[in-house]
Scaffold this active site. Sequence first.
Site, PDB file in Angstrom:
ATOM      1  N   CYS A   8       0.939  -1.204  -0.063  1.00 53.70           N
ATOM      2  CA  CYS A   8       0.156  -0.146  -0.008  1.00 53.70           C
ATOM      3  C   CYS A   8       0.958   1.160   0.021  1.00 53.70           C
ATOM      4  O   CYS A   8       2.207   1.199  -0.054  1.00 53.70           O
ATOM      5  CB  CYS A   8      -1.038  -0.108   1.064  1.00 53.70           C
ATOM      6  SG  CYS A   8      -0.088   0.003   2.823  1.00 53.70           S
ATOM      7  N   ASN A  11       2.400   1.484   4.055  1.00 50.86           N
ATOM      8  CA  ASN A  11       2.622   0.132   4.704  1.00 50.86           C
ATOM      9  C   ASN A  11       2.649   0.377   6.292  1.00 50.86           C
ATOM     10  O   ASN A  11       3.394  -0.370   6.985  1.00 50.86           O
ATOM     11  CB  ASN A  11       4.314  -0.246   4.360  1.00 50.86           C
ATOM     12  CG  ASN A  11       4.502  -1.541   4.857  1.00 50.86           C
ATOM     13  OD1 ASN A  11       5.780  -1.642   4.963  1.00 50.86           O
ATOM     14  ND2 ASN A  11       3.750  -2.517   4.845  1.00 50.86           N
ATOM     15  N   CYS A  13      -0.899   0.968   7.293  1.00 48.45           N
ATOM     16  CA  CYS A  13      -2.167   0.591   7.707  1.00 48.45           C
ATOM     17  C   CYS A  13      -2.899  -0.484   6.934  1.00 48.45           C
ATOM     18  O   CYS A  13      -3.190  -1.548   7.578  1.00 48.45           O
ATOM     19  CB  CYS A  13      -3.386   2.029   7.314  1.00 48.45           C
ATOM     20  SG  CYS A  13      -2.941   3.628   8.238  1.00 48.45           S
ATOM     21  N   ARG A  14      -3.264  -0.343   5.625  1.00 49.00           N
ATOM     22  CA  ARG A  14      -3.687  -1.390   4.893  1.00 49.00           C
ATOM     23  C   ARG A  14      -2.892  -2.829   4.577  1.00 49.00           C
ATOM     24  O   ARG A  14      -3.292  -3.882   4.988  1.00 49.00           O
ATOM     25  CB  ARG A  14      -4.439  -0.996   3.327  1.00 49.00           C
ATOM     26  CG  ARG A  14      -5.510  -0.131   3.736  1.00 49.00           C
ATOM     27  CD  ARG A  14      -5.791   0.739   2.204  1.00 49.00           C
ATOM     28  NE  ARG A  14      -4.538   1.616   1.983  1.00 49.00           N
ATOM     29  CZ  ARG A  14      -4.496   2.307   0.862  1.00 49.00           C
ATOM     30  NH1 ARG A  14      -5.380   2.323  -0.131  1.00 49.00           N
ATOM     31  NH2 ARG A  14      -3.280   2.786   0.519  1.00 49.00           N
ATOM     32  N   SER A  15      -1.717  -2.471   4.228  1.00 52.61           N
ATOM     33  CA  SER A  15      -0.887  -3.746   3.779  1.00 52.61           C
ATOM     34  C   SER A  15      -0.475  -4.452   4.975  1.00 52.61           C
ATOM     35  O   SER A  15      -0.635  -5.793   4.976  1.00 52.61           O
ATOM     36  CB  SER A  15       0.251  -3.417   2.738  1.00 52.61           C
ATOM     37  OG  SER A  15       1.077  -2.334   3.559  1.00 52.61           O
ATOM     38  N   ASP A 125      -8.215   4.153   1.615  1.00 50.74           N
ATOM     39  CA  ASP A 125      -7.404   4.231   2.794  1.00 50.74           C
ATOM     40  C   ASP A 125      -7.709   4.492   4.120  1.00 50.74           C
ATOM     41  O   ASP A 125      -8.340   5.768   4.215  1.00 50.74           O
ATOM     42  CB  ASP A 125      -5.996   5.184   2.153  1.00 50.74           C
ATOM     43  CG  ASP A 125      -4.730   5.206   2.934  1.00 50.74           C
ATOM     44  OD1 ASP A 125      -4.861   4.713   4.054  1.00 50.74           O
ATOM     45  OD2 ASP A 125      -3.824   5.322   2.330  1.00 50.74           O
TER      46      ASP A 125
HETATM   47  P1  4NP Z   1      -1.601   3.034   4.015  1.00 52.41           P
HETATM   48  O1  4NP Z   1      -2.094   4.504   4.617  1.00 52.41           O
HETATM   49  O2  4NP Z   1      -1.031   3.095   2.695  1.00 52.41           O
HETATM   50  O3  4NP Z   1      -2.704   2.117   4.282  1.00 52.41           O
HETATM   51  O4  4NP Z   1      -0.510   2.285   5.092  1.00 52.41           O
HETATM   52  C1  4NP Z   1      -1.240   5.631   4.653  1.00 52.41           C
HETATM   53  C2  4NP Z   1      -0.579   5.544   5.931  1.00 52.41           C
HETATM   54  C3  4NP Z   1       0.427   6.719   6.022  1.00 52.41           C
HETATM   55  C4  4NP Z   1       0.374   7.554   4.844  1.00 52.41           C
HETATM   56  C5  4NP Z   1      -0.475   7.468   3.842  1.00 52.41           C
HETATM   57  C6  4NP Z   1      -1.374   6.367   3.893  1.00 52.41           C
HETATM   58  N1  4NP Z   1       1.175   8.829   5.211  1.00 52.41           N
HETATM   59  O5  4NP Z   1       0.874   9.832   4.481  1.00 52.41           O
HETATM   60  O6  4NP Z   1       2.222   8.921   6.088  1.00 52.41           O
END
Ligand code: 4NP
Length: 152
Positions: A8, A11, A13-15, A125
């Site tokens: 994702c 890395n 939250c989702r993955s 997300d």
């Molecule tokens: P993820 O979500 O892609 O599901 O892990 C996010 C986590 C952090 C950020 C963006 C998306 N960030 O901007 O730090």
Amino acid sequence: MIKVLFVCLGNICRSPMAQFVFRQIVEERGLSNNFEIDSAATESYNEMCHAGIYYGTKELLKTKRIPFEEHYSRQIRKRDYEYYDYIIAMDDNNIRDIQALTGPDIKHKTHRLLDFTAQPRNIKDPWYTGNFEEAYQDIVEGCNAFLDYINL
Ligand code: 4NP
């Protein structure tokens, strides 16, 4: 051994959620010895600050009683594309970003998780929506469909 890398944007939250949900489903089906499972980011900012799993994902995993260990964000590399059999993305942007980092998907390893389901779509997300339950429901649906697709 089937090697699976969930990917994702951040890395955190989702993955990682997908990594531990998939591991549990695989265990429940008695298939643990067949899989190596990890997760990675398309962005590098969380790697640079050595970010662990976001607390919203940790709370969700605890609520659902899904075992997990700490996981620190790292960006996908070219050698991951060679190493893993399946690169499983959460949304269209991930697919585009993965290809920018690892090159064209000549071995057809890259897929969007919900493309294995009857209703192909992105996983929103939760970093932006705040809705970890929705991401979890989508991830469970996608992981089951993915495992059915592998058909062990
Ligand atoms: P993820 O979500 O892609 O599901 O892990 C996010 C986590 C952090 C950020 C963006 C998306 N960030 O901007 O730090």
